[in-house]
Design a protein around this motif. Structure first.
Motif, PDB file in Angstrom:
ATOM      1  N   ARG A 195      28.592  41.842  41.226  1.00 23.83           N
ATOM      2  CA  ARG A 195      27.959  40.520  41.310  1.00 23.83           C
ATOM      3  C   ARG A 195      26.733  40.445  40.414  1.00 23.83           C
ATOM      4  NH1 ARG A 195      25.717  37.737  46.822  1.00 23.83           N
ATOM      5  NH2 ARG A 195      24.064  39.277  46.551  1.00 23.83           N
ATOM      6  N   ALA A 220      31.828  34.616  45.786  1.00 34.08           N
ATOM      7  CA  ALA A 220      32.342  34.699  44.419  1.00 34.08           C
ATOM      8  C   ALA A 220      33.396  33.619  44.176  1.00 34.08           C
ATOM      9  CB  ALA A 220      32.931  36.086  44.162  1.00 34.08           C
ATOM     10  N   CYS A 221      34.242  33.371  45.177  1.00 36.49           N
ATOM     11  CA  CYS A 221      35.260  32.331  45.052  1.00 36.49           C
ATOM     12  C   CYS A 221      34.631  30.944  44.962  1.00 36.49           C
ATOM     13  CB  CYS A 221      36.216  32.378  46.238  1.00 36.49           C
ATOM     14  SG  CYS A 221      37.254  33.837  46.278  1.00 36.49           S
ATOM     15  N   SER A 244      30.394  39.584  37.277  1.00 37.72           N
ATOM     16  CA  SER A 244      31.848  39.755  37.236  1.00 37.72           C
ATOM     17  C   SER A 244      32.459  39.364  38.578  1.00 37.72           C
ATOM     18  CB  SER A 244      32.209  41.206  36.902  1.00 37.72           C
ATOM     19  OG  SER A 244      33.597  41.414  37.052  1.00 37.72           O
ATOM     20  N   ALA A 245      32.931  38.115  38.676  1.00 37.28           N
ATOM     21  CA  ALA A 245      33.586  37.680  39.913  1.00 37.28           C
ATOM     22  C   ALA A 245      34.836  38.505  40.179  1.00 37.28           C
ATOM     23  CB  ALA A 245      33.938  36.200  39.820  1.00 37.28           C
ATOM     24  N   ARG A 246      35.552  38.842  39.111  1.00 39.87           N
ATOM     25  CA  ARG A 246      36.754  39.651  39.269  1.00 39.87           C
ATOM     26  C   ARG A 246      36.413  41.026  39.861  1.00 39.87           C
ATOM     27  NH1 ARG A 246      41.007  41.100  34.367  1.00 39.87           N
ATOM     28  NH2 ARG A 246      42.455  42.349  35.634  1.00 39.87           N
ATOM     29  N   ALA A 267      31.803  30.193  43.793  1.00 37.23           N
ATOM     30  CA  ALA A 267      31.137  30.020  42.504  1.00 37.23           C
ATOM     31  C   ALA A 267      32.116  29.811  41.364  1.00 37.23           C
ATOM     32  CB  ALA A 267      30.263  31.236  42.217  1.00 37.23           C
ATOM     33  N   SER A 268      33.302  30.473  41.433  1.00 41.07           N
ATOM     34  CA  SER A 268      34.143  30.437  40.235  1.00 41.07           C
ATOM     35  C   SER A 268      35.642  30.418  40.496  1.00 41.07           C
ATOM     36  CB  SER A 268      33.846  31.670  39.366  1.00 41.07           C
ATOM     37  OG  SER A 268      34.136  32.860  40.084  1.00 41.07           O
ATOM     38  N   GLY A 269      36.058  30.470  41.750  1.00 36.17           N
ATOM     39  CA  GLY A 269      37.479  30.702  41.987  1.00 36.17           C
ATOM     40  C   GLY A 269      38.305  29.504  42.389  1.00 36.17           C
TER      41      GLY A 269
END
Length: 855
Positions: A392, A441-442, A396-398, A444-446
């Motif tokens: 984080r 994370a999701c 890197s969300a992945r 924010a970007s997923g």
């Protein structure tokens, strides 16, 4: 003899002293009394007797006798916190003794090194002692030395070496009559099982050790410390705190060992922190740090400082000094070879990240992340949490999602080794941080689909597989029968106004015994290999139905609307505000259950409107017109969803998770279509709907009066297509697995339901408090309804609030009329509400009932 039969040894020593013994015999007698007082009584008296034993040994002119007493005195001084004096006495004992006696002194010095946390020194002394003890044919002391060496190996994380020594020691103990040492060996085996990740075995062995100690009449402070550790790992932090505090009180009352008090304070501090009480944790940890420092116990002091730093962080402190404190503790633990070092590095890294010190955080988190590659499950979890935070920080969300997935997989495997539903549910708390990191994370970007997947990943996981069926254990079965009898007698006494304290004490004792035996069960089911798939959910919803999953991120409700092949996200209100409003609604429904409270109806309806805004927000306008499934978080389990204005006239059901709803949807009804109607005792209406339903169904099995006993009810419920139970419900917040329905012979509890091979396909619980749950772990629910869902029940109708018994009867009759017309439970309940009279009592009754599942 003082460890084989402590009370007899104490009495024998006193008889020797009463007979004017020779100096040698007086020395032995005072030493025996000193050992007894040291381990089971007042440490001040122990020191007094051991000094007399030393003086009598000197008078007897026996260097061997003096060396042996000096060793016992040294151990007592260490336990009293007089570390330097104690180690000096042990050193003199090593110098005075020879051969076999010297080996015994070396063993006791090794034990003292272990108490102080000097594990390398302990290993050196015990390794020197074992060959001599073996050569002398001293079975008892060889077994003690092997047990000690195994315990030191465990402290250093060498589980395999410990297991080998425990096995060798156990073989020796089997040849002796040393009952206290045998109990200690069982206790140590429990610790080894825990270190190997087998929590049920650890609990079973520690309980067995406690039974052995009880027969000897000896206190169990070390056992309490070890049980606290296991209870915390099992998610039972509040119980661990209660046990540690109770043991401290007993220890203070007898003037017991200062070393044990410090260790109990540390256990209490850790338990309080895990139980969400940072202020108590800070208080207990601070006391432990001071005691350990006075006792010169660096190993223990470092662990106490770690808990103190964690507690201060949990209380909201953020500063460079706190980072430095965590980093210093991490360095100390690493130098001491303590397995807890990664936890300290994770803490230092986490605080540094919160302060924006990215480079410093990376240094600490990189070290903590190494533990993800091996060791016990919770140690690997620490490593994956550190790796997720590193990802984080790197943007890197992945990487965050991969670390969270791997960490939760580890916890999944650990969780499925637990047989008891309660332990499985509570163990999920260990994964709460990873689940939250993934959801953030999701968000924010997923996109909403990925957020739905991660919301499901750690929601209601206890329902993902049937619980381990309780064993056909005669002691467990007889205990449950005795529990029902005592509970029934207590209830009868209450109704007649007779005193019940003795019955309640016996009831609590039986509850502890039943719970203890169920917690010993080891898991049999494999982890859920059928991962949640959004596409599968959307296909099962079709073009008409909608599923709404409520996720909570950073305290705010995120509404995920799944319908017509897509998932959309809306943001609603604060969870804490929704919880407060839900409690107001519950209070209003309780009042409306009584005639004459109709004036409160507008207030309850207004609260329902506010609750809708907080829980659904703008999503309320995008729910379509077809059947609706609500998936709330555990903390909102008491919301009467039918009260919300936009849901009031809907076909509405509730599910603990989307995965649970899918499983219910796929559940096939049992052949035969058998119906069971149950009427319990003491109902205000006498279960008036049951005779009418019996006439309607014709061939239904009716259980009432003497026929409505727990064994008979369970036998008939197993594999039924439809069950209707009219019986008083009782929810136990203090013990949700003892939530119950009252039968003729006593309570039918959650533990009873878990004995079913297959619970009824549909079940209707027509009385109060049957849909109340305890929210535990990360997002789990324990209660009557959730016990049924993994066992083959596809749909339940139950009540989340007190209701008017008379108003329930027409609701139930209308509900069954809808089922007879081929409707689902949710459709039949919607129509039944509409068929009720329009007065406040009947409306409140209809709102209080909810359809769960998909049948």
């Amino acid at each position: 003899m003082v460890f084989a039969a402590p009370q007899e040894a104490l009495a024998g020593a006193r008889r020797v002293l009463a007979g004017r013994p020779a100096p040698l015999h007086a020395s032995v007698a005072h030493q025996v009394i000193g050992i007894w007082q040291r381990d089971f009584g007042d440490l001040r008296l122990a020191l007094r007797h051991l000094r007399r034993a030393r003086d009598w040994a000197a008078r007897a002119g026996s260097a061997e006798r003096e060396a042996d007493v000096l060793a016992t005195l040294g151990v007592a001084l260490v336990h009293a916190g007089r570390t330097r004096q104690g180690m000096d006495a042990l050193g003199r004992g090593v110098e005075r003794g020879t051969g076999h006696t010297r080996a015994r002194v070396l063993f006791r010095r090794a034990y003292s090194w272990w108490v102080l946390g000097h594990h390398r020194e302990a290993l050196e002394d015990v390794r020197r002692a074992i060959p001599v003890l073996r050569q002398a044919g001293d079975v008892i002391w060889t077994a003690r030395a092997l047990t000690l060496r195994a315990t030191v190996h465990l402290a250093l994380g060498a589980v395999d070496r410990a297991d080998a020594d425990f096995t060798a020691a156990e073989a020796l103990w089997d040849t002796t009559g040393q009952e206290h040492d045998k109990a200690d060996a069982v206790e140590s085996r429990g610790l080894a099982a825990f270190r190997a990740g087998d929590v049920p075995a650890a609990l079973r062995l520690l309980d067995e050790a406690e039974e052995r100690y009880a027969k000897l009449g000896t206190p169990t402070f070390m056992l309490s410390i070890r049980r606290c550790e296991v209870l915390m790992a099992a998610g039972l932090a509040a119980e661990a705190l209660a046990e540690a505090d109770a043991a401290i009180k007993v220890l203070d009352g007898i003037g017991g060992q200062s070393t044990r008090k410090a260790e109990l304070l540390l256990a209490a501090a850790r338990a309080a922190r895990l139980a969400g009480d940072p202020h108590t944790a800070t208080d207990r940890a601070g006391l432990a740090v001071r005691l350990f420092a006075r006792q010169h116990r660096a190993w223990w002091e470092a662990h106490a400082r770690l808990v103190l730093t964690e507690a201060r962080h949990a209380a909201g402190r953020r500063s460079g000094r706190l980072v430095a404190a965590a980093a210093a503790v991490a360095g100390q633990l690493t130098a001491l070879g303590a397995p807890a070092a990664p936890e300290a590095y994770l803490l230092a890294g986490r605080i540094a990240l919160e302060l924006g010190r990215a480079e410093e955080a990376e240094r600490h988190l990189a070290v903590a992340a190494r533990s993800r590659r091996g060791g016990p499950p919770l140690a690997r979890m620490t490593g994956w949490a550190a790796q997720a935070l590193r990802a984080r920080a790197a943007g890197s969300a992945r990487g965050v999602l991969e670390a969270c997935r791997r960490g939760l997989d580890v916890l999944d495997d650990h969780r499925m080794t637990l047989g008891a539903s309660e332990l499985r549910a509570r163990a999920t708390a260990q994964g709460a941080e990873l689940a939250a990191l993934a959801q953030q994370a999701c968000l924010a970007s997923g996109g909403p689909r990925r957020l739905l997947v991660w919301s499901e990943r750690w929601r209601a996981t206890v329902l993902s597989a049937p619980p381990t069926r309780p064993p056909a254990d005669p002691a467990l079965l007889s205990g449950m029968t005795a529990y029902r009898e005592i509970a029934a007698r207590a209830e009868e006494a209450r109704q007649e106004g007779r005193p019940v304290p003795a019955l309640e004490r016996e009831q609590r004792r039986l509850e502890r015994e039943i719970r203890s035996r169920t917690l010993h069960m080891r898991g049999e089911a494999a982890g859920d290999g059928d991962r949640f798939d959004v596409g599968t959910l959307l296909r099962h919803l079709g073009d008409d139905s909608t599923l709404v999953e409520l996720a909570v991120l950073d305290g705010r409700v995120q509404v995920l609307v799944c319908a017509r092949g897509r998932v959309r996200r809306f943001e609603a209100g604060l969870l804490t505000a929704a919880e407060t409003e839900a409690e107001h609604v519950q209070a209003g429904l309780r009042r409306l259950a009584h005639p004459g409270a109709a004036a409160r109806l507008p207030l309850v309806e207004a609260a329902g409107r506010r609750l809708e805004e907080l829980l659904l927000g703008p999503a309320a306008k995008h729910l379509g017109g077809g059947p609706l499934v609500i998936v709330p978080p555990g903390r909102l389990h008491r919301v009467p969803w039918a009260l919300l204005p936009s849901l009031r006239d809907r076909v509405l059901s509730v599910s603990p998770s989307a995965s649970s709803w899918l499983r219910a949807k796929r559940t096939v009804p049992p052949p035969g279509g058998r119906q069971v109607l149950v009427r319990g005792p003491g109902l205000a209406t006498g279960g008036a709907e049951v005779p009418e339903l019996a006439d309607r169904y014709g061939a239904a099995t009716v259980l009432e009066h003497d026929g409505a006993t727990v064994p008979r009810v369970l036998a008939e419920l197993d594999g039924a297509a439809l069950a209707h139970i009219a019986a008083h419900g009782a929810f136990r917040a203090d013990g949700p697995m003892f939530s119950s329905l009252r039968m003729e012979d006593g309570p039918l509890i959650v533990h009873d339901f878990e004995r079913l091979d297959r619970s009824p396909y549909r079940i209707i619980l027509s009385c109060c408090d049957t849909a109340r749950f305890a929210a535990v772990g990360a997002d789990e629910l324990l209660g009557l309804v959730t016990a049924l869902l993994p066992l083959g029940t596809a749909g339940v109708v139950a009540c989340s609030a007190p209701v008017n018994d008379a108003a329930v009867v027409p609701l139930m009759l209308a509900l069954h009329k809808g089922l007879g017309a081929g409707l689902s439970l949710a459709e039949a309940l919607r129509d039944a509400r509409a068929a009720l009279p329009g007065d406040a009592v009947h409306q409140a009754t209809g709102w209080a009932f909810t359809a769960f599942g998909a049948a």
